[in-house]
Motif scaffolding. Sequence first.
Motif, PDB file in Angstrom:
ATOM      1  N   ALA A  75       0.819  -1.220   0.000  1.00  0.00           N
ATOM      2  CA  ALA A  75       0.000   0.000   0.000  1.00  0.00           C
ATOM      3  C   ALA A  75       0.850   1.265   0.000  1.00  0.00           C
ATOM      4  CB  ALA A  75      -0.936  -0.009   1.204  1.00  0.00           C
ATOM      5  N   ASP A  76       1.992   1.227   0.705  1.00  0.00           N
ATOM      6  CA  ASP A  76       2.825   2.424   0.831  1.00  0.00           C
ATOM      7  C   ASP A  76       4.295   2.026   0.904  1.00  0.00           C
ATOM      8  OD1 ASP A  76       3.821   4.949   1.221  1.00  0.00           O
ATOM      9  OD2 ASP A  76       3.105   5.163   3.284  1.00  0.00           O
ATOM     10  N   LYS A  88       5.270  -0.854  -6.922  1.00  0.00           N
ATOM     11  CA  LYS A  88       3.826  -1.053  -7.063  1.00  0.00           C
ATOM     12  C   LYS A  88       3.504  -1.932  -8.271  1.00  0.00           C
ATOM     13  CE  LYS A  88       2.183   3.060  -4.619  1.00  0.00           C
ATOM     14  NZ  LYS A  88       1.377   4.293  -4.678  1.00  0.00           N
TER      15      LYS A  88
END
Length: 278
Positions: free
Chosen positions: A225-226, A265
């Motif tokens: 997510a991060d 990502k």
Amino acid sequence: MKKLGVIAFMLLMQSIAAQTNRFVYQVTMKPDASNKNDIKTENAYLDISKDKSMFYSENRLKRDSIFQQAFQGGGGRGMISRDQMESLRSNINYSIEKDKTSQKTYFKDRIGRDIYTYEEDRPMNWKIFPETTKIGEYKVQKAETDFGGRHWTAWFTADLPYQDGPYKFTGLPGLIVKAEDDKGDYSFDLMKNYKLAELPSLNQFGNTIKVKRADYIKQQERFAADPMSFMNSGGGQMRMMTRGGEGGPPTPPADARKRMEERIKDEAKRNSNPIELK
């Protein structure tokens, strides 16, 4: 003279026992759940010594060598080119160690700057079948297990008397020559084996953090997510400035950071079909 012969034989057997046996597996994977036609293949090593075994990617050793030279070098020698990294990309970024004395299995994987490790907490219960066949030069026997949300079929051989195998697989009365899940997403096939003088030392850049398996999964989800929050925390050794190619100009840190985040990502999307589903 007879006593000397016995001593020589015992020394020879001790020398053989002290050696490390390397088994090279071809690993075939379909890591992208949205594109099962995207098939990845690479080699991995299962190194077995008297006390333990280690399973890891062949490219791991090559990457370790490049990183070691980069971290020890100064100036231009400390740069790692994108071409170098692309040539050594791997879908097997974890390593697995099995302790023969304690019968415990340890999993290690990098998340951001640090290495997360956990002790496997699930038993591997095999059902052995009478069915036999031959794979290469080995007579093998069939076994099945449910593990990590997948149903696995393995073929093991008593000709190689190691209760071991690729990935986390262990506990059969012989070495696993082949293992494949019922969806055909992952398979491990023994290609060859040879002896080493000793187990290699794998470099562990960053901190090693011991966690429970459930906590490791949570950290993986946070990273997906991060990712940059993991890269920014702590004092890392990797430079954000890399060369754009062989002999190319350095990439500015801001551009390198953005490119790294996009790459991480993108890799997460392309690895949406992990070997363990639960």
